[in-house]
Design a protein around this motif. Structure first.
Motif, PDB file in Angstrom:
ATOM      1  N   VAL A   1      34.940  51.681 148.591  1.00 46.77           N
ATOM      2  CA  VAL A   1      34.674  52.137 147.208  1.00 46.77           C
ATOM      3  C   VAL A   1      33.378  52.941 147.162  1.00 46.77           C
ATOM      4  O   VAL A   1      33.328  54.036 146.578  1.00 46.77           O
ATOM      5  N   PHE A   2      32.330  52.412 147.785  1.00 44.47           N
ATOM      6  CA  PHE A   2      31.030  53.095 147.756  1.00 44.47           C
ATOM      7  C   PHE A   2      31.091  54.437 148.490  1.00 44.47           C
ATOM      8  O   PHE A   2      30.447  55.401 148.071  1.00 44.47           O
ATOM      9  N   SER A   3      31.869  54.491 149.574  1.00 45.22           N
ATOM     10  CA  SER A   3      31.995  55.749 150.307  1.00 45.22           C
ATOM     11  C   SER A   3      32.672  56.805 149.433  1.00 45.22           C
ATOM     12  O   SER A   3      32.242  57.968 149.375  1.00 45.22           O
ATOM     13  N   VAL A   4      33.723  56.371 148.712  1.00 46.42           N
ATOM     14  CA  VAL A   4      34.434  57.300 147.825  1.00 46.42           C
ATOM     15  C   VAL A   4      33.492  57.781 146.714  1.00 46.42           C
ATOM     16  O   VAL A   4      33.426  58.972 146.411  1.00 46.42           O
ATOM     17  N   LEU A   5      32.737  56.847 146.123  1.00 45.74           N
ATOM     18  CA  LEU A   5      31.802  57.207 145.045  1.00 45.74           C
ATOM     19  C   LEU A   5      30.745  58.191 145.542  1.00 45.74           C
ATOM     20  O   LEU A   5      30.398  59.153 144.857  1.00 45.74           O
ATOM     21  N   ALA A   6      30.243  57.911 146.755  1.00 44.08           N
ATOM     22  CA  ALA A   6      29.174  58.760 147.293  1.00 44.08           C
ATOM     23  C   ALA A   6      29.693  60.146 147.644  1.00 44.08           C
ATOM     24  O   ALA A   6      29.042  61.158 147.362  1.00 44.08           O
ATOM     25  N   LEU A   7      30.902  60.183 148.246  1.00 42.39           N
ATOM     26  CA  LEU A   7      31.429  61.470 148.712  1.00 42.39           C
ATOM     27  C   LEU A   7      32.038  62.296 147.573  1.00 42.39           C
ATOM     28  O   LEU A   7      31.868  63.509 147.531  1.00 42.39           O
TER      29      LEU A   7
ATOM     30  N   PHE B   1      31.601  61.803 144.041  1.00 42.18           N
ATOM     31  CA  PHE B   1      30.778  62.041 142.837  1.00 42.18           C
ATOM     32  C   PHE B   1      29.296  62.200 143.166  1.00 42.18           C
ATOM     33  O   PHE B   1      28.474  62.261 142.252  1.00 42.18           O
ATOM     34  N   ASN B   2      28.963  62.191 144.450  1.00 41.24           N
ATOM     35  CA  ASN B   2      27.585  62.377 144.896  1.00 41.24           C
ATOM     36  C   ASN B   2      26.638  61.344 144.261  1.00 41.24           C
ATOM     37  O   ASN B   2      25.507  61.665 143.893  1.00 41.24           O
ATOM     38  N   LEU B   3      27.130  60.127 144.107  1.00 41.35           N
ATOM     39  CA  LEU B   3      26.312  59.072 143.501  1.00 41.35           C
ATOM     40  C   LEU B   3      25.365  58.472 144.544  1.00 41.35           C
ATOM     41  O   LEU B   3      25.732  58.336 145.710  1.00 41.35           O
ATOM     42  N   PRO B   4      24.135  58.097 144.146  1.00 38.83           N
ATOM     43  CA  PRO B   4      23.170  57.559 145.120  1.00 38.83           C
ATOM     44  C   PRO B   4      23.424  56.079 145.417  1.00 38.83           C
ATOM     45  O   PRO B   4      22.601  55.214 145.087  1.00 38.83           O
ATOM     46  N   VAL B   5      24.558  55.775 146.050  1.00 35.38           N
ATOM     47  CA  VAL B   5      24.946  54.367 146.244  1.00 35.38           C
ATOM     48  C   VAL B   5      23.973  53.598 147.133  1.00 35.38           C
ATOM     49  O   VAL B   5      23.799  52.397 146.985  1.00 35.38           O
ATOM     50  N   LEU B   6      23.324  54.312 148.073  1.00 37.39           N
ATOM     51  CA  LEU B   6      22.406  53.618 148.986  1.00 37.39           C
ATOM     52  C   LEU B   6      21.235  53.002 148.228  1.00 37.39           C
ATOM     53  O   LEU B   6      20.730  51.948 148.601  1.00 37.39           O
ATOM     54  N   SER B   7      20.816  53.684 147.151  1.00 37.10           N
ATOM     55  CA  SER B   7      19.677  53.168 146.382  1.00 37.10           C
ATOM     56  C   SER B   7      20.042  51.929 145.572  1.00 37.10           C
ATOM     57  O   SER B   7      19.199  51.218 145.082  1.00 37.10           O
ATOM     58  N   TRP B   8      21.357  51.673 145.404  1.00 36.55           N
ATOM     59  CA  TRP B   8      21.767  50.478 144.676  1.00 36.55           C
ATOM     60  C   TRP B   8      21.688  49.235 145.555  1.00 36.55           C
ATOM     61  O   TRP B   8      21.739  48.126 145.055  1.00 36.55           O
ATOM     62  N   LEU B   9      21.671  49.425 146.870  1.00 33.83           N
ATOM     63  CA  LEU B   9      21.737  48.276 147.784  1.00 33.83           C
ATOM     64  C   LEU B   9      20.356  47.794 148.196  1.00 33.83           C
ATOM     65  O   LEU B   9      19.418  48.511 148.183  1.00 33.83           O
TER      66      LEU B   9
END
Lengths: 221, 361
Positions: free
Chosen positions: B345-351, B353-361
């Motif tokens: 899910v996070f990979s799809v969001l990052a790729l 929608f360019n969302l900064p998922v790493l900063s959420w972790l």
């Protein structure tokens, strides 16, 4: 009580250890530091006595029973006694001598001498055996007995060729391909294993803290 | 020439926007001071000064280079208010900034940067507690087969038939390593079986604390198996905490005693292959298990069965078949599925929608 007390100590210290990770308050951090370092060191000091006792008992029993190769036990016991005497009374090195006369002209037999001239070369000898064991293990691993072993052989062959200049002569993209094998499939599988490991550590810790896993107490209810 | 130098010196302006604030999420005692960097070629650096409230004295804390615009005062006393001043220092002159506002350092009760870890811990704990509870009610939980653990009984049976010993090495690490604790849990189950079968057990140990615990584990296992008479102090013994001296001792035991079965379970380093290859050369059936990823290839090569990573932690539950413990294995599998799902899910969001998922972790 014999079981409940250790379980209670584990429950309290386990929860406290987890809480200390989230709470940076100085009193909590200081208590955590004491538990992790000071208390553990005190326990280790007492356990070392038990450890030395175990070595002596193990080898004395062998000597008493005249077990196979019991003569080696004499060597261990004598070496243990001599090392302990030199360590306690003979000083650390030439600059920090002890009460025993451990220096004869230019030759000294301080504990540092024993460590540098006996322990270090012996350990280095054992370590160097690794090269031969690696060769025999590689031979066994790289025999293409099945599909997995063939893939392993192939991957290892490419990675090894990619790491030497000869690989570039075969094909200029070979080093990059070898690098890709290490960086992508290899790292992916490593991370997969690490996820499992971390979950395993989490599960084991939780089971021990909650008193569900009691194997470390010897099992039973 | 002198007048030109003086003219240049006059152009040094004092640093502006000097601010001091408490560093968040720490145990206190630290204040970070920031200011606007000055672009002047003749600037050498900045002197950081500190003044306590109700005091006239300014203390020099440090002199930092011209490229800095930040200083951490790690000598602040909690709950005492300080203000800071920055002096821009050039060769022939200096410029003093306005003092910052008063601030004090405070210890925090919760490190907000650990919030994702706390959430993860709570979610995983709930999954585990759910499966522990479910395992109590549903005693027929399906657990996938683990070849290395299925082979334990066979390996011990082989040692019994051959009339030879079983060697169990619980790694070289200390009790603070969870792999060692997992190994001692397995040792308890193995010791129960060797007690039942009447197979001699040899347990050399590399750490005094592990020795003490291992001895109690084996003693208790022999008592649980109804064979307290078969336990003797010589089963578990401390060898040395020196890595290669320990490897030499274990190799010696393997070649002299020729155990029919070797268990190499726990934390191992460079000695793993030295021990495993010697065991293979003596013809013993070998079951290894470690969470040290770098040592796994050596064990896979030299041993008959290898418990890879998480299997090490599932082993004692698998061997004992204790229902509640088996629930833990099930929970591990579901947690892993959840992590895989989140990665996707996070990979799809990052790729996408360019969302900064790493900063959420």
């Amino acid at each position: 009580m014999k079981r409940r007390l250790p379980l209670l100590i584990v429950l309290i210290t386990g929860i406290f250890g987890a809480v200390a990770f989230f709470v940076p308050y100085p009193a909590i951090r200081a208590a955590d530091e004491i538990m992790r370092n000071d208390v553990q060191r005190i326990i280790a000091a007492f356990s070392l006595v038990l450890g030395v006792g175990s070595i002596v008992q193990h080898h004395m029993l062998k000597i008493q029973r005249r077990a196979q190769y019991y003569s080696y036990s004499y060597i261990t016991i004598i070496a243990l006694i001599i090392t302990a005497i030199i360590g306690v009374f003979g000083g650390i090195d030439v600059t920090r001598p002890g009460i025993l006369p451990t220096r004869f002209g230019s030759f000294s037999i301080h504990i540092q001498t024993l460590y540098s001239n006996m322990m270090v070369p012996l350990a280095a000898t054992m370590f160097s055996l690794l090269a031969f064991f690696m060769a025999s293990a590689a031979y066994r691993a790289f025999r293409a007995r099945n599909l997995e072993a063939t893939l392993l052989l192939l991957a290892a062959f490419i990675v090894m060729l990619g790491a030497v200049p000869f690989g570039r002569l075969i094909h200029h993209q070979l080093p990059a391909f070898a690098e890709w094998i290490l960086a992508v499939p290899n790292t992916a599988s490593k991370r997969g294993i690490l996820f499992g490991v971390e979950l395993g550590i989490f599960a084991t810790s939780l089971k021990i803290i909650l008193g569900i896993e009691r194997g470390w107490l010897g099992g039973g209810k | 020439m002198l007048s030109l130098t003086l003219l240049l010196a006059i152009t040094i302006f004092p640093p502006e926007h000097v601010q001091a604030r408490d560093i968040p999420n720490d145990e206190g005692g630290k204040i970070v001071v920031t200011w606007d960097r000055i672009n002047a070629p003749e600037l050498i650096g900045y002197r950081v000064l500190r003044q306590q409230r109700n005091s006239d004295k300014w203390d020099t804390l440090a002199f930092v280079g011209r490229l800095n615009n930040r200083y951490i005062d790690d000598a602040a006393v909690n709950r005492i208010e300080y203000r800071y001043q920055i002096i821009a220092v050039a060769e022939s002159t200096q410029a003093v900034s306005q003092p910052s506002a008063y601030t004090c350092s405070l210890p925090q009760w919760f490190d907000t940067s650990t919030l994702p870890a706390l959430l993860g811990t709570v979610i995983l704990s709930l999954i585990f507690v759910f499966f522990f509870d479910r395992a109590k009610r549903d005693r027929n939980l399906f657990i996938r087969r683990i070849a290395g653990l299925d082979a334990v009984e066979e390996a011990l049976g082989r040692a019994t038939e051959m009339g030879r010993a079983t060697l169990y090495v619980p790694g070289l690490s200390t009790m603070s390593d969870v792999a060692t604790i997992a190994s001692l849990n397995i040792l308890g189950e193995v010791a129960k079986k060797t007690a039942q079968f009447g197979t001699p057990l040899i347990v050399p140990v590399a750490d005094p604390i592990v020795y003490t615990v291992a001895r109690e584990v084996v003693k208790e296992a022999y008592t649980t198996a109804g064979r307290p008479d078969a336990f003797h102090q010589d089963i578990v013994f401390f060898v040395t905490d020196q890595q290669f001296a320990f490897a030499a001792a274990v190799d010696g035991i393997m070649t002299r005693e020729k155990p029919a079965t070797n268990f190499l379970i726990g934390m191992f380093w460079a000695e793993s292959l030295i021990i495993a290859e010697t065991g293979a050369a003596t013809g013993a059936i070998q079951i290894a298990g470690t969470d040290a990823v770098a040592q796994l290839p050596f064990f896979i090569t030299a041993c008959d069965y290898t418990l890879i990573g998480e299997e090490l932690y599932a082993a004692s539950a698998y061997i004992s078949r204790e229902p509640v413990l088996l629930g833990g294995i099930k929970a591990q599998d579901y947690s892993k599925a959840l992590i895989v799902f989140m990665i996707l899910v996070f990979s799809v969001l990052a790729l996408s929608f360019n969302l900064p998922v790493l900063s959420w972790l």
